[in-house]
Motif scaffolding. Structure first.
Motif, PDB file in Angstrom:
ATOM      1  N   ASP A  14      32.699  -1.652  28.955  1.00  0.00           N
ATOM      2  CA  ASP A  14      33.978  -2.301  29.276  1.00  0.00           C
ATOM      3  C   ASP A  14      33.893  -3.822  29.183  1.00  0.00           C
ATOM      4  O   ASP A  14      34.895  -4.491  28.962  1.00  0.00           O
ATOM      5  CB  ASP A  14      34.445  -1.908  30.681  1.00  0.00           C
ATOM      6  CG  ASP A  14      34.881  -0.453  30.758  1.00  0.00           C
ATOM      7  OD1 ASP A  14      35.173   0.145  29.696  1.00  0.00           O
ATOM      8  OD2 ASP A  14      34.913   0.089  31.874  1.00  0.00           O
ATOM      9  N   LYS A  19      32.074  -8.228  24.638  1.00  0.00           N
ATOM     10  CA  LYS A  19      32.981  -9.248  24.101  1.00  0.00           C
ATOM     11  C   LYS A  19      32.427  -9.783  22.787  1.00  0.00           C
ATOM     12  O   LYS A  19      31.269  -9.536  22.436  1.00  0.00           O
ATOM     13  CB  LYS A  19      33.178 -10.368  25.114  1.00  0.00           C
ATOM     14  CG  LYS A  19      31.917 -11.115  25.501  1.00  0.00           C
ATOM     15  CD  LYS A  19      32.183 -12.090  26.645  1.00  0.00           C
ATOM     16  CE  LYS A  19      30.942 -12.811  27.076  1.00  0.00           C
ATOM     17  NZ  LYS A  19      29.835 -11.997  27.494  1.00  0.00           N
ATOM     18  N   SER A  77      34.479  -8.152  16.595  1.00  0.00           N
ATOM     19  CA  SER A  77      35.785  -8.019  17.237  1.00  0.00           C
ATOM     20  C   SER A  77      35.780  -6.788  18.134  1.00  0.00           C
ATOM     21  O   SER A  77      35.000  -5.868  17.944  1.00  0.00           O
ATOM     22  CB  SER A  77      36.911  -7.913  16.207  1.00  0.00           C
ATOM     23  OG  SER A  77      36.820  -6.696  15.490  1.00  0.00           O
ATOM     24  N   VAL A  78      36.673  -6.797  19.129  1.00  0.00           N
ATOM     25  CA  VAL A  78      36.759  -5.713  20.098  1.00  0.00           C
ATOM     26  C   VAL A  78      38.192  -5.199  20.139  1.00  0.00           C
ATOM     27  O   VAL A  78      39.136  -5.981  20.261  1.00  0.00           O
ATOM     28  CB  VAL A  78      36.348  -6.198  21.516  1.00  0.00           C
ATOM     29  CG1 VAL A  78      36.444  -5.073  22.515  1.00  0.00           C
ATOM     30  CG2 VAL A  78      34.959  -6.798  21.500  1.00  0.00           C
ATOM     31  N   ASP A  79      38.361  -3.882  20.014  1.00  0.00           N
ATOM     32  CA  ASP A  79      39.665  -3.237  20.168  1.00  0.00           C
ATOM     33  C   ASP A  79      39.609  -2.351  21.407  1.00  0.00           C
ATOM     34  O   ASP A  79      38.638  -2.397  22.161  1.00  0.00           O
ATOM     35  CB  ASP A  79      39.986  -2.392  18.928  1.00  0.00           C
ATOM     36  CG  ASP A  79      40.170  -3.251  17.681  1.00  0.00           C
ATOM     37  OD1 ASP A  79      40.671  -4.378  17.813  1.00  0.00           O
ATOM     38  OD2 ASP A  79      39.792  -2.779  16.590  1.00  0.00           O
ATOM     39  N   ASN A  80      40.639  -1.527  21.606  1.00  0.00           N
ATOM     40  CA  ASN A  80      40.667  -0.669  22.795  1.00  0.00           C
ATOM     41  C   ASN A  80      39.488   0.291  22.848  1.00  0.00           C
ATOM     42  O   ASN A  80      38.769   0.353  23.839  1.00  0.00           O
ATOM     43  CB  ASN A  80      41.967   0.128  22.862  1.00  0.00           C
ATOM     44  CG  ASN A  80      43.140  -0.758  23.203  1.00  0.00           C
ATOM     45  OD1 ASN A  80      42.976  -1.819  23.771  1.00  0.00           O
ATOM     46  ND2 ASN A  80      44.326  -0.316  22.841  1.00  0.00           N
ATOM     47  N   GLU A  81      39.291   1.093  21.808  1.00  0.00           N
ATOM     48  CA  GLU A  81      38.245   2.103  21.802  1.00  0.00           C
ATOM     49  C   GLU A  81      37.134   1.827  20.797  1.00  0.00           C
ATOM     50  O   GLU A  81      36.130   2.531  20.790  1.00  0.00           O
ATOM     51  CB  GLU A  81      38.860   3.483  21.512  1.00  0.00           C
ATOM     52  CG  GLU A  81      39.868   3.937  22.541  1.00  0.00           C
ATOM     53  CD  GLU A  81      39.258   4.116  23.927  1.00  0.00           C
ATOM     54  OE1 GLU A  81      38.120   4.620  24.018  1.00  0.00           O
ATOM     55  OE2 GLU A  81      39.906   3.735  24.918  1.00  0.00           O
ATOM     56  N   THR A  82      37.301   0.831  19.934  1.00  0.00           N
ATOM     57  CA  THR A  82      36.308   0.550  18.904  1.00  0.00           C
ATOM     58  C   THR A  82      35.880  -0.912  18.944  1.00  0.00           C
ATOM     59  O   THR A  82      36.578  -1.750  19.494  1.00  0.00           O
ATOM     60  CB  THR A  82      36.853   0.852  17.495  1.00  0.00           C
ATOM     61  OG1 THR A  82      37.978   0.022  17.237  1.00  0.00           O
ATOM     62  CG2 THR A  82      37.246   2.311  17.355  1.00  0.00           C
ATOM     63  N   THR A 105      32.628  -0.675  11.853  1.00  0.00           N
ATOM     64  CA  THR A 105      33.479  -0.351  12.992  1.00  0.00           C
ATOM     65  C   THR A 105      32.913   0.904  13.647  1.00  0.00           C
ATOM     66  O   THR A 105      32.712   1.916  12.987  1.00  0.00           O
ATOM     67  CB  THR A 105      34.932  -0.114  12.546  1.00  0.00           C
ATOM     68  OG1 THR A 105      35.400  -1.285  11.881  1.00  0.00           O
ATOM     69  CG2 THR A 105      35.816   0.185  13.737  1.00  0.00           C
ATOM     70  N   GLU A 109      32.648   3.303  17.559  1.00  0.00           N
ATOM     71  CA  GLU A 109      33.225   3.590  18.869  1.00  0.00           C
ATOM     72  C   GLU A 109      32.460   2.815  19.937  1.00  0.00           C
ATOM     73  O   GLU A 109      31.253   2.616  19.828  1.00  0.00           O
ATOM     74  CB  GLU A 109      33.126   5.089  19.181  1.00  0.00           C
ATOM     75  CG  GLU A 109      33.944   5.977  18.281  1.00  0.00           C
ATOM     76  CD  GLU A 109      35.424   5.856  18.543  1.00  0.00           C
ATOM     77  OE1 GLU A 109      35.830   5.723  19.711  1.00  0.00           O
ATOM     78  OE2 GLU A 109      36.178   5.888  17.557  1.00  0.00           O
ATOM     79  N   LYS A 110      33.167   2.391  20.968  1.00  0.00           N
ATOM     80  CA  LYS A 110      32.494   1.677  22.066  1.00  0.00           C
ATOM     81  C   LYS A 110      31.437   2.556  22.734  1.00  0.00           C
ATOM     82  O   LYS A 110      30.410   2.068  23.175  1.00  0.00           O
ATOM     83  CB  LYS A 110      33.506   1.239  23.121  1.00  0.00           C
ATOM     84  CG  LYS A 110      34.277   0.006  22.768  1.00  0.00           C
ATOM     85  CD  LYS A 110      35.171  -0.382  23.942  1.00  0.00           C
ATOM     86  CE  LYS A 110      35.819  -1.713  23.729  1.00  0.00           C
ATOM     87  NZ  LYS A 110      36.654  -2.092  24.876  1.00  0.00           N
TER      88      LYS A 110
END
Length: 105
Positions: A44, A47, A64-69, A81, A83-84
């Motif tokens: 979570d 960054k 770069s950071v997106d919601n789930e990736t 790219t 998944e987190k």
């Protein structure tokens, strides 16, 4: 007399099983829950600019950071790219630690 002996044995067995359950909780379940919480917190808080290692062993810098990736840069101009959840907390922590130089005697 037979019933009294059986009742005492049942209580001892119950205490033994209860003690085993408590030991199992503190040595197996609780540490695993702590690891999962640390992993979730780490994911979570990722960054841009952080160095990370995936569970597959790929090292990179967060682009770069997106919601789930997240997009990581593994080499100049080469981005992936992922998944987190594919980021490993333990491996990322180990990779970010600087190796300690041993002094020669």
């Amino acid at each position: 007399m037979f019933l009294q002996a059986a009742g005492g044995d049942a209580m001892q067995t119950l205490f033994l099983l209860g003690g085993m359950a408590i030991i199992f909780y503190f040595f197996m379940i609780r540490p695993q829950q702590k690891k999962q919480k640390d992993q979730r917190t780490f994911v979570d808080q990722i960054k841009k600019g952080d160095s990370v290692v995936t569970i597959g062993g790929i090292h990179g810098k967060v682009f770069s950071v997106d919601n789930e990736t997240i997009t990581i840069e593994v080499d100049r101009g080469y981005k992936m790219t992922i998944e987190k959840t594919a980021v490993s907390f333990e491996n990322s922590r180990k990779a970010s630690e600087k190796p300690v130089k041993k002094e020669k005697d």
